[in-house]
Enzyme design. Structure first.
Site, PDB file in Angstrom:
ATOM      1  N   ASP A 175       0.821  -1.206   0.000  1.00 35.71           N
ATOM      2  CA  ASP A 175       0.000   0.000   0.000  1.00 35.71           C
ATOM      3  C   ASP A 175       0.858   1.260   0.000  1.00 35.71           C
ATOM      4  O   ASP A 175       1.931   1.308   0.600  1.00 35.71           O
ATOM      5  CB  ASP A 175      -0.903  -0.018   1.244  1.00 35.71           C
ATOM      6  CG  ASP A 175      -1.835   1.167   1.321  1.00 35.71           C
ATOM      7  OD1 ASP A 175      -2.689   1.298   0.432  1.00 35.71           O
ATOM      8  OD2 ASP A 175      -1.694   1.971   2.264  1.00 35.71           O
TER       9      ASP A 175
ATOM     10  N   GLU B   3       1.088  -0.530  -5.127  1.00 33.95           N
ATOM     11  CA  GLU B   3       0.092   0.519  -5.375  1.00 33.95           C
ATOM     12  C   GLU B   3       0.896   1.822  -5.495  1.00 33.95           C
ATOM     13  O   GLU B   3       1.246   2.440  -4.497  1.00 33.95           O
ATOM     14  CB  GLU B   3      -0.915   0.623  -4.224  1.00 33.95           C
ATOM     15  CG  GLU B   3      -2.032   1.588  -4.552  1.00 33.95           C
ATOM     16  CD  GLU B   3      -2.521   2.404  -3.351  1.00 33.95           C
ATOM     17  OE1 GLU B   3      -3.535   3.092  -3.495  1.00 33.95           O
ATOM     18  OE2 GLU B   3      -1.877   2.363  -2.298  1.00 33.95           O
TER      19      GLU B   3
END
Length: 717
Positions: A395, A448
């Site tokens: 993330d 990401e």
């Protein structure tokens, strides 16, 4: 020989809980045993043959002493004012449970499996059952273990520091699975901090915050899956992941109950993988798991770590890989967790210009510190090995790469070259990826990452960051920007669908329609589509078929397959009642169809990341809102053509160039009645004749349904 008595200062430090090595005072010393039980009225040493030796209160504050024959085994017996008697093994009679090699590698940041000795481990040590406790707190004056087993009295179990490592250790007999505990830390300035274990393998159910002693007991049944994992080449295999928030897929389900329902559902929809939003323990449910406090503990909201293992096992039994979201970018400020763990900025930077994240109110890991990098890299391997996880979706990578991420001038510190790149974070990501792929070549790491940082999914040896895949955020933004437009205006936004092919092969891309697109007032995917309800559903079906035919792997957030009209709410279940309506059933069937038919056509996955797998047929029909392209497998064995009519007007006799002559089967039609469409199509096939068109040697006339996407494959394939 007369035993050497400890100095009054040393005893005082033990009594007041500030001795760095209480084993120097307590335990067996030259025939004398000393023990500290501040509230006891008397103590005895009980020998193996049952004989007892009375211990005297020989020092201040509850330190007892007695002569025990050298080599004799003994236990301690304490009597308390209320008459209660407790017999126990002496915690200060044991050698350390951590070796010097472990400590050396930890200090260098090269110990890839810290979880094998850090934290609380149930073990039999020197023939005695109990648990070892190991924690890193280099700037603490003293560290004590408190828990159910000592009535949360920090005086009873002070830890010892192991040399200059900053690691504190203690083996406590009789500690059992299920016991709760924390560390009581005396900081350098004398303050007292009560902290959960950074390496806790289980936790209390939030909002409670204690760590919990656990030991894995799950009997894995996925040997076949794990045996073949390291030989998988996911870049050239189909990947379509169903993204799930475990708490709201169906509210109220435990890991075990999810194991009975979720894998079967994911298999029914044809997804190859499930992607779980962060499962590591987090105190605030509203963070959806992205503010982690216990990196080594699956959240206890849904059960035990073994219960979570059972869920992973159930996915593997159905041939479904498991990806988890992993959050090494930042952590929350909760006082009982990682923040200023030993009274100093230990896991984070001291300077808020590097250590504080302005958007999320969180703290940023100090990636330049060996022990911190080691904590995170060991954690990555822990999920892959102890929980059989198949991939990590990392993330907020962009926030890690740039020192000025979401910061104004003067709010960040340039790197040593005067640039904005976070060189320490870059080095960490490269080391993490090299370690993961070096240890588990069939696993995957996914970034990401939303910027133009080059070579995110290229090997480290080639100058890349080393990820296996990168989310294609540009594709997501452009594609939704197009589909949200009323068809009458789409001619002015045609490049939203074509521009992405200019860079589609610069990375190993995954195309995400994730939870981020259906929260914070963005509405649902269905709600983004223009027109009346029929048109909205037709647009949504076309979006999915376009996405699955486009180069790249796929991620779809739960609920999108139901065509939910409402924005995702993490406090409520998906709107399963929608399946009472045929149009919503149709969208769900379409998702199963694109997944199943993709797997049947290597053209749709073998060359996702190389330009030889894609060719435009026609990307220039701006006024008609029609686009067409060809996908090819390795060596061109399998071919599939995708034709999209993204206007609400059906088109008869529309000629499309094709690379082969003969019958082309209509593999998929999003306007088919089985998917809730109007049934406009080509009766299952078209015939390509020797009529060059669109730069192709052959062509076929076909009927294009309104707001529909068609897939065609040569009949012989």
């Amino acid at each position: 020989m007369t035993p050497t008595s400890p100095t009054s200062t040393a005893v005082s430090d033990v009594v007041h809980g500030r001795h760095g090595d209480p084993h120097q005072v307590l335990g067996r010393h030259e025939g004398v045993v000393r023990a500290f039980r501040p509230d006891a009225t008397s103590m005895e040493a009980v020998l193996e043959d049952g004989a007892t030796i009375t211990m005297k209160r020989a020092h201040q504050g509850g330190v007892f002493e007695g002569e025990v024959p050298t080599g004799a085994s003994y236990r301690l017996r304490a009597t308390y004012p209320d008459g209660e008697v407790a017999t126990f093994d002496d915690p200060y009679s044991f050698w350390p449970t951590v070796g010097e090699v472990d400590l050396h590698l930890f200090g260098e940041g090269k110990h890839h499996r810290l979880h094998q000795f850090m934290g609380a481990h149930k073990r039999v040590h020197e023939g005695v059952d109990g648990a070892s406790f190991v924690v890193w707190a280099p700037n603490a004056r003293a560290v004590r273990v408190v828990g159910d087993f000592n009535l949360w009295d920090g005086r009873v179990h002070p830890m010892r520091t192991l040399g200059s490592s900053g690691v504190w250790e203690l083996f406590i007999p009789d500690v059992q699975v299920g016991h709760r505990y924390k560390y009581e830390i005396v900081t350098a300035n004398g303050d007292l901090a009560l902290k959960a274990d950074p390496y806790a393998f289980a936790t209390e159910v939030p909002p409670e915050t204690a760590s919990v002693v656990t030991a894995p007991a799950h009997g894995w049944e996925d040997a076949e899956w794990m045996g073949g994992r390291d030989s998988r080449d996911w870049l050239h295999e189909p990947i379509s992941a169903y993204e799930v928030h475990l708490g709201s897929w169906r509210q109220g389900l435990s890991y075990r109950e999810l194991a009975e329902q979720l894998p079967a559902y994911v298999e029914e929809l044809g997804f190859t993988h499930v992607e779980l939003m962060p499962v590591a323990e987090h105190p605030f449910g509203g963070s959806w798991g992205y503010q982690v406090t216990s990196y080594y503990a699956p959240t206890s909201r849904f059960g035990t770590p073994d219960d979570f293992r059972a869920l992973v096992d159930a996915f593997h039994a159905r041939g479904i890989g498991v990806i988890v979201d992993w959050v090494p970018a930042h952590f929350p400020r909760d006082e009982w967790a990682l923040a200023r763990f030993d009274g100093t900025a230990l896991f984070e930077h001291e300077d808020p210009r590097k250590g504080a994240h302005p958007d999320w109110g969180t703290l940023v890991f100090n990636f330049g510190r060996n022990e911190v990098r080691n904590f995170l890299i060991s954690n990555a391997l822990y999920w892959l090995e102890d929980f059989h996880i198949d991939g990590l979706r990392v993330d907020a990578v962009a926030s890690m790469l740039y020192l000025d991420y979401s910061r104004k001038a003067g709010e960040w510190i340039p790197n040593e070259h005067g640039g904005r790149e976070n060189l320490e974070a870059v080095a960490f990501l490269r080391e993490m990826n090299e370690t993961v792929y070096g240890e588990h070549p069939g696993a995957m790491t996914i970034a990401e990452e939303s910027t133009a940082w080059p070579a995110v999914s290229r090997p480290v040896y080639a100058g890349g960051l080393g990820f296996g895949f990168k989310w294609n955020m540009g594709w997501m933004h452009d594609t939704l920007h197009y589909f949200q437009r009323d068809p009458i205006h789409r001619r002015y936004h045609h490049d939203n669908l074509t521009f992405g092919l200019l860079y589609a092969f610069t990375e190993n891309f995954i195309l995400p329609l994730s939870h981020d697109e259906v929260v914070h007032g963005k509405g649902s995917l269905l709600g983004k589509m223009p027109g009346d309800r029929w048109q909205q559903l037709a647009n949504l079906r076309s979006l999915y078929a376009w996405m699955w035919a486009h180069p790249g792997k796929q991620v779809l957030f739960m609920g999108a397959e139901l065509a939910q009209p409402s924005e995702w709410n993490h406090d409520a279940s998906l709107e399963w009642h929608l399946l009472e309506h045929v149009e919503h059933q149709g969208v769900q069937r379409l998702i199963a169809a694109v997944n199943t038919r993709q797997r049947s056509h290597p053209a749709l996955y073998e060359r996702d990341a190389t330009p030889d797998g894609f060719q435009w047929i026609d990307a220039s029909d701006v006024d008609g809102n029609v686009l067409s392209f060809v996908r090819r497998s390795a060596g061109g064995r399998d071919v599939l053509a995708c034709v999209a009519n993204l206007s609400p007007v059906p088109r008869d006799g529309y000629r499309v160039g094709l690379p082969r002559e003969g019958v082309w089967t209509e593999v998929l039609n999003t306007d088919a009645t089985e998917f809730g469409g109007s049934g406009v199509g080509n009766a299952g096939a078209v015939h390509a004749i020797d009529h060059p068109w669109h730069g192709q040697p052959f062509s076929a006339e076909m009927t294009l349904p309104p707001l529909g996407v068609l897939w065609f494959a040569p009949a012989e394939s």
